[in-house]
Scaffold this motif. Structure first.
Motif, PDB file in Angstrom:
ATOM      1  N   VAL A   1     -20.421  46.713 -18.870  1.00  0.00           N
ATOM      2  CA  VAL A   1     -19.193  46.126 -18.327  1.00  0.00           C
ATOM      3  C   VAL A   1     -18.755  44.872 -19.082  1.00  0.00           C
ATOM      4  N   MET A   2     -19.587  44.406 -20.006  1.00  0.00           N
ATOM      5  CA  MET A   2     -19.196  43.225 -20.794  1.00  0.00           C
ATOM      6  C   MET A   2     -18.178  43.630 -21.842  1.00  0.00           C
ATOM      7  N   GLY A   3     -17.086  42.884 -21.890  1.00  0.00           N
ATOM      8  CA  GLY A   3     -16.037  43.159 -22.863  1.00  0.00           C
ATOM      9  C   GLY A   3     -16.375  42.599 -24.232  1.00  0.00           C
ATOM     10  N   ALA A   4     -15.608  43.028 -25.205  1.00  0.00           N
ATOM     11  CA  ALA A   4     -15.777  42.561 -26.580  1.00  0.00           C
ATOM     12  C   ALA A   4     -15.244  41.133 -26.710  1.00  0.00           C
ATOM     13  N   HIS A   5     -15.993  40.296 -27.426  1.00  0.00           N
ATOM     14  CA  HIS A   5     -15.565  38.926 -27.680  1.00  0.00           C
ATOM     15  C   HIS A   5     -15.418  38.647 -29.171  1.00  0.00           C
ATOM     16  N   GLY A   6     -15.479  39.680 -29.982  1.00  0.00           N
ATOM     17  CA  GLY A   6     -15.383  39.508 -31.433  1.00  0.00           C
ATOM     18  C   GLY A   6     -14.061  38.917 -31.881  1.00  0.00           C
ATOM     19  N   ALA A   7     -12.991  39.191 -31.150  1.00  0.00           N
ATOM     20  CA  ALA A   7     -11.685  38.659 -31.531  1.00  0.00           C
ATOM     21  C   ALA A   7     -11.520  37.199 -31.131  1.00  0.00           C
ATOM     22  N   GLN A   8     -12.293  36.742 -30.144  1.00  0.00           N
ATOM     23  CA  GLN A   8     -12.160  35.364 -29.671  1.00  0.00           C
ATOM     24  C   GLN A   8     -13.133  34.401 -30.346  1.00  0.00           C
ATOM     25  N   ILE A   9     -14.289  34.889 -30.742  1.00  0.00           N
ATOM     26  CA  ILE A   9     -15.339  34.013 -31.259  1.00  0.00           C
ATOM     27  C   ILE A   9     -15.607  34.353 -32.722  1.00  0.00           C
ATOM     28  N   LYS A  10     -15.492  33.356 -33.584  1.00  0.00           N
ATOM     29  CA  LYS A  10     -15.753  33.578 -35.007  1.00  0.00           C
ATOM     30  C   LYS A  10     -17.198  34.019 -35.212  1.00  0.00           C
ATOM     31  N   GLN A  11     -17.443  34.747 -36.276  1.00  0.00           N
ATOM     32  CA  GLN A  11     -18.770  35.290 -36.557  1.00  0.00           C
ATOM     33  C   GLN A  11     -19.835  34.198 -36.599  1.00  0.00           C
ATOM     34  N   GLU A  12     -19.571  33.107 -37.286  1.00  0.00           N
ATOM     35  CA  GLU A  12     -20.571  32.041 -37.390  1.00  0.00           C
ATOM     36  C   GLU A  12     -20.859  31.426 -36.020  1.00  0.00           C
ATOM     37  N   ASP A  13     -19.846  31.371 -35.159  1.00  0.00           N
ATOM     38  CA  ASP A  13     -20.053  30.819 -33.820  1.00  0.00           C
ATOM     39  C   ASP A  13     -20.850  31.778 -32.932  1.00  0.00           C
ATOM     40  N   ARG A  14     -20.684  33.082 -33.144  1.00  0.00           N
ATOM     41  CA  ARG A  14     -21.497  34.047 -32.383  1.00  0.00           C
ATOM     42  C   ARG A  14     -22.976  33.847 -32.689  1.00  0.00           C
ATOM     43  N   TRP A  15     -23.296  33.601 -33.971  1.00  0.00           N
ATOM     44  CA  TRP A  15     -24.694  33.364 -34.347  1.00  0.00           C
ATOM     45  C   TRP A  15     -25.218  32.074 -33.720  1.00  0.00           C
ATOM     46  N   LYS A  16     -24.373  31.074 -33.597  1.00  0.00           N
ATOM     47  CA  LYS A  16     -24.797  29.812 -32.979  1.00  0.00           C
ATOM     48  C   LYS A  16     -25.086  30.015 -31.490  1.00  0.00           C
ATOM     49  N   ILE A  17     -24.267  30.814 -30.818  1.00  0.00           N
ATOM     50  CA  ILE A  17     -24.516  31.117 -29.408  1.00  0.00           C
ATOM     51  C   ILE A  17     -25.848  31.850 -29.262  1.00  0.00           C
ATOM     52  N   ILE A  18     -26.078  32.810 -30.134  1.00  0.00           N
ATOM     53  CA  ILE A  18     -27.321  33.580 -30.090  1.00  0.00           C
ATOM     54  C   ILE A  18     -28.517  32.656 -30.316  1.00  0.00           C
ATOM     55  N   GLU A  19     -28.392  31.743 -31.252  1.00  0.00           N
ATOM     56  CA  GLU A  19     -29.492  30.816 -31.530  1.00  0.00           C
ATOM     57  C   GLU A  19     -29.763  29.925 -30.321  1.00  0.00           C
ATOM     58  N   TYR A  20     -28.707  29.486 -29.648  1.00  0.00           N
ATOM     59  CA  TYR A  20     -28.894  28.685 -28.429  1.00  0.00           C
ATOM     60  C   TYR A  20     -29.612  29.501 -27.354  1.00  0.00           C
ATOM     61  N   ILE A  21     -29.212  30.759 -27.197  1.00  0.00           N
ATOM     62  CA  ILE A  21     -29.862  31.620 -26.192  1.00  0.00           C
ATOM     63  C   ILE A  21     -31.340  31.787 -26.526  1.00  0.00           C
ATOM     64  N   LYS A  22     -31.625  32.094 -27.779  1.00  0.00           N
ATOM     65  CA  LYS A  22     -32.996  32.349 -28.199  1.00  0.00           C
ATOM     66  C   LYS A  22     -33.871  31.094 -28.144  1.00  0.00           C
ATOM     67  N   VAL A  23     -33.346  29.970 -28.607  1.00  0.00           N
ATOM     68  CA  VAL A  23     -34.144  28.745 -28.717  1.00  0.00           C
ATOM     69  C   VAL A  23     -34.222  27.991 -27.392  1.00  0.00           C
ATOM     70  N   ASP A  24     -33.087  27.705 -26.793  1.00  0.00           N
ATOM     71  CA  ASP A  24     -33.098  26.853 -25.594  1.00  0.00           C
ATOM     72  C   ASP A  24     -33.293  27.632 -24.297  1.00  0.00           C
ATOM     73  N   LEU A  25     -32.559  28.708 -24.103  1.00  0.00           N
ATOM     74  CA  LEU A  25     -32.664  29.433 -22.839  1.00  0.00           C
ATOM     75  C   LEU A  25     -33.932  30.266 -22.748  1.00  0.00           C
ATOM     76  N   GLN A  26     -34.273  30.951 -23.847  1.00  0.00           N
ATOM     77  CA  GLN A  26     -35.439  31.831 -23.814  1.00  0.00           C
ATOM     78  C   GLN A  26     -36.711  31.148 -24.319  1.00  0.00           C
ATOM     79  N   GLY A  27     -36.563  30.054 -25.017  1.00  0.00           N
ATOM     80  CA  GLY A  27     -37.721  29.345 -25.537  1.00  0.00           C
ATOM     81  C   GLY A  27     -38.407  30.039 -26.693  1.00  0.00           C
ATOM     82  N   ASN A  28     -37.677  30.860 -27.449  1.00  0.00           N
ATOM     83  CA  ASN A  28     -38.252  31.548 -28.621  1.00  0.00           C
ATOM     84  C   ASN A  28     -38.166  30.697 -29.850  1.00  0.00           C
TER      85      ASN A  28
END
Length: 187
Positions: A160-187
């Protein structure tokens, strides 16, 4: 005679200086390039007689790519999501500043659904405005999910999650992923 010429020259200079001053600050004086001052362009949403449909706002030419938007030719299928997890990697080393920027972007784009802690308890769900619980990003399954797979899901959506590729630049998507992995998940 010399004195008269000197007085005349001084008077001429003073007159030129005084005539060049403009008391109205909204009009700077003479315009040497009036086409630069008064644009002949149409306003974005005004009527335009040059086109059949009368619109000024035009779609981009077919086949063009906006700046900083790299085409992503993968579909919203489980097979391509898994393939992305195995094959797509971020080629840029992330810094702590990138993780901080990822947090800011997470708070802009993701927090309303996934919640402040990434546990799927965002305002849209907890307020009852959205009936489906968003995916928790802090489960063991998500901790094992490769970054490329998360990139794919942000870009084209999943479930049910929609696409966000048009709203978020590619480099910013990687930054969000890094925040999820490092801060939220503690990886």
């Amino acid at each position: 005679m010399r004195k008269i010429n000197l007085y005349f020259s001084v008077l001429l200079v003073v007159m030129l200086l005084l005539s060049s001053c403009d008391k109205d600050r909204n009009h700077p004086g003479y315009s040497y390039f009036p086409d630069m001052m008064d644009s002949r362009a149409f306003e974005p949403y005004s009527q335009n007689p040059n086109f059949e449909d009368g619109l000024s706002v035009r779609l981009p030419a077919e086949g063009t790519i906006p700046r900083e938007m790299i085409p992503y030719h993968f579909e919203k299928t489980p097979e391509e999501r898994v393939w992305a997890g195995e094959n797509i990697v971020n080629m840029v080393d992330m810094t702590s500043e990138d993780v901080q920027r990822g947090k800011e972007l997470f708070e802009i784009y993701c927090i309303n659904c996934h919640g402040e802690m990434g546990d799927g308890q965002g305002f849209l769900f907890t307020s009852g405005k959205y009936p489906y619980p968003p995916k928790s990003l802090v489960t063991d399954v998500m901790k094992q999910t490769p970054r490329g797979e998360i990139f794919h899901v942000i870009t084209v959506g999943f479930g049910v999650m929609g696409a966000h590729g048009a709203q978020i630049k590619q480099e910013d998507r990687w930054k969000i992923i890094e925040y999820i992995k490092v801060d939220l998940q503690g990886n």
